[in-house]
Design a protein around this motif. Sequence first.
Motif, short mmCIF file in Angstrom:
data_model
loop_
_atom_site.label_atom_id
_atom_site.label_comp_id
_atom_site.label_asym_id
_atom_site.label_seq_id
_atom_site.Cartn_x
_atom_site.Cartn_y
_atom_site.Cartn_z
N ASP A 204 24.82 -26.22 -119.42
CA ASP A 204 26.32 -26.09 -119.72
C ASP A 204 27.15 -26.60 -118.64
OD1 ASP A 204 29.22 -26.05 -120.51
OD2 ASP A 204 29.15 -23.95 -120.62
N PRO A 205 27.57 -28.15 -118.61
CA PRO A 205 28.19 -28.77 -117.38
C PRO A 205 29.39 -28.03 -117.01
CG PRO A 205 28.57 -30.01 -119.38
CD PRO A 205 27.55 -28.72 -119.83
N ASN A 206 30.10 -27.14 -117.93
CA ASN A 206 31.42 -26.50 -117.45
C ASN A 206 31.10 -25.05 -116.74
OD1 ASN A 206 32.98 -28.46 -118.60
ND2 ASN A 206 32.40 -27.72 -120.72
N ASN A 207 29.84 -24.61 -116.75
CA ASN A 207 29.23 -23.39 -116.06
C ASN A 207 28.72 -23.88 -114.87
OD1 ASN A 207 28.51 -20.98 -115.32
ND2 ASN A 207 27.81 -20.40 -117.26
N SER A 208 29.50 -23.65 -113.80
CA SER A 208 28.95 -23.76 -112.16
C SER A 208 27.56 -23.07 -112.23
CB SER A 208 29.92 -23.48 -111.46
OG SER A 208 30.27 -22.11 -111.32
N PHE A 209 27.35 -21.94 -112.84
CA PHE A 209 26.15 -21.01 -112.82
C PHE A 209 24.92 -21.73 -113.49
CE2 PHE A 209 29.58 -17.73 -111.55
CZ PHE A 209 29.13 -17.88 -110.12
N SER A 210 25.23 -22.69 -114.24
CA SER A 210 24.22 -23.09 -115.02
C SER A 210 23.75 -24.59 -114.69
CB SER A 210 24.33 -22.71 -116.45
OG SER A 210 25.46 -23.90 -116.82
N THR A 211 23.50 -25.02 -113.69
CA THR A 211 23.25 -26.21 -113.26
C THR A 211 22.49 -25.82 -111.80
OG1 THR A 211 24.99 -27.08 -111.90
CG2 THR A 211 24.99 -27.58 -114.25
N MET A 212 21.57 -26.58 -111.45
CA MET A 212 20.72 -26.28 -110.09
C MET A 212 21.58 -26.54 -109.14
SD MET A 212 17.53 -25.80 -111.08
CE MET A 212 16.29 -26.58 -112.19
N LYS A 213 22.48 -27.64 -109.12
CA LYS A 213 23.43 -27.69 -108.22
C LYS A 213 24.50 -26.41 -108.10
CE LYS A 213 26.91 -31.20 -106.39
NZ LYS A 213 27.69 -32.52 -106.58
N GLY A 214 24.94 -26.35 -109.21
CA GLY A 214 26.07 -25.17 -109.14
C GLY A 214 25.55 -23.88 -108.58
N ILE A 215 24.21 -23.57 -108.99
CA ILE A 215 23.47 -22.41 -108.52
C ILE A 215 23.59 -22.47 -106.80
CG2 ILE A 215 21.60 -20.76 -108.06
CD1 ILE A 215 20.95 -22.02 -111.25
N ARG A 216 23.04 -23.60 -106.21
CA ARG A 216 23.19 -23.58 -104.93
C ARG A 216 24.39 -23.60 -104.22
NH1 ARG A 216 24.16 -27.71 -101.86
NH2 ARG A 216 23.87 -29.51 -103.33
N GLU A 217 25.24 -24.18 -104.72
CA GLU A 217 26.53 -24.18 -104.19
C GLU A 217 27.40 -22.88 -104.55
OE1 GLU A 217 28.61 -27.53 -106.06
OE2 GLU A 217 27.78 -28.76 -104.61
N ASN A 218 26.91 -21.80 -105.33
CA ASN A 218 27.48 -20.72 -105.57
C ASN A 218 26.47 -19.47 -105.29
OD1 ASN A 218 30.38 -21.35 -106.99
ND2 ASN A 218 28.80 -22.99 -107.92
N ILE A 219 25.76 -19.89 -104.53
CA ILE A 219 24.50 -18.81 -104.14
C ILE A 219 25.28 -17.44 -103.78
CG2 ILE A 219 23.85 -19.78 -102.15
CD1 ILE A 219 21.80 -17.95 -105.03
N GLY A 220 26.17 -17.78 -102.71
CA GLY A 220 26.74 -16.71 -101.89
C GLY A 220 27.47 -15.58 -103.01
#
Length: 281
Positions: A204-220
């Motif tokens: 889901d491009p609107n969910n930052s926790f469901s893309t590889m990039k989003g997970i890395r950027e929001n891992i904190g």
Amino acid sequence: MPDLELSAPPALAAVAFPSRPRRAGFTLIEVLVVVAIMALLIAILLPSLGRARALARNGVCNHNLHQFGVAMNVFAGEHKGFVPRGISRHGFADASGPINWVRMVARLFGDKNAYAINFNRVPVEKYEAFSCPERFRDSNARFLDYVVNSTDSRGPINASTCQPDPAGGSWYEVEGVTKIDQWKFPGETVYITEAIEESWNIDDPNNSFSTMKGIRENIGTIRAQAPPTSTGLDWFDVAGGRNFPTYREYLSSARRPRAALKMHLGRGSNAVFADAHVAML
């Protein structure tokens, strides 16, 4: 007394010095020819240098996967032939916390932390083995660049009968651990392979926790949760048929699978197999 005649001193003999030869400078035409030759040589060498660098990056990736194979064998030896599969919050755990392939590899490097509350806290960015240099060029940040095979070896299953149903069944994720000997052909079964580029959308491009990039950027933020409530490192697996690069439903949509199709040299992606050998797919 005789007259003395004063005579003029003899004229100095002329000394001949060798003349220096005049240096002829380069003409504009000659300079242009040299520049053209250098440009031609550079044009010929650059592809070779680029390929050499690509081969070096491929070699580092193979080394990473080899270490994953070593970690798999060590873990299997300590756990009666079992190895971690899907990275799930609901998967298998021992007394020290959730067991997953990421934690299995971290143990090989001496990380004995339990991560019992949240296994997303495994510091994957600190270990070079988790980072593929080919994908590093895309993200320019070290993180987790591989995915584990958590696909049920039986294929799609009928939910009511729990029997294989290739036509109408559903894919199920194998969570926790499973025995290596469940694979009839371990030399042909992928255990860990390369993840897609971070820029691709996997759900889901609107969910930052469901893309590889989003997970890395929001891992904190993900790591701060106890227990985890958002998707994290458990997305780094191939849970079913639709997660494969050639799945027709995903190829015709904006979403993409989790495993890479051609990561290196325009040919394929590397993988470590269930028998611990490494090869390009």
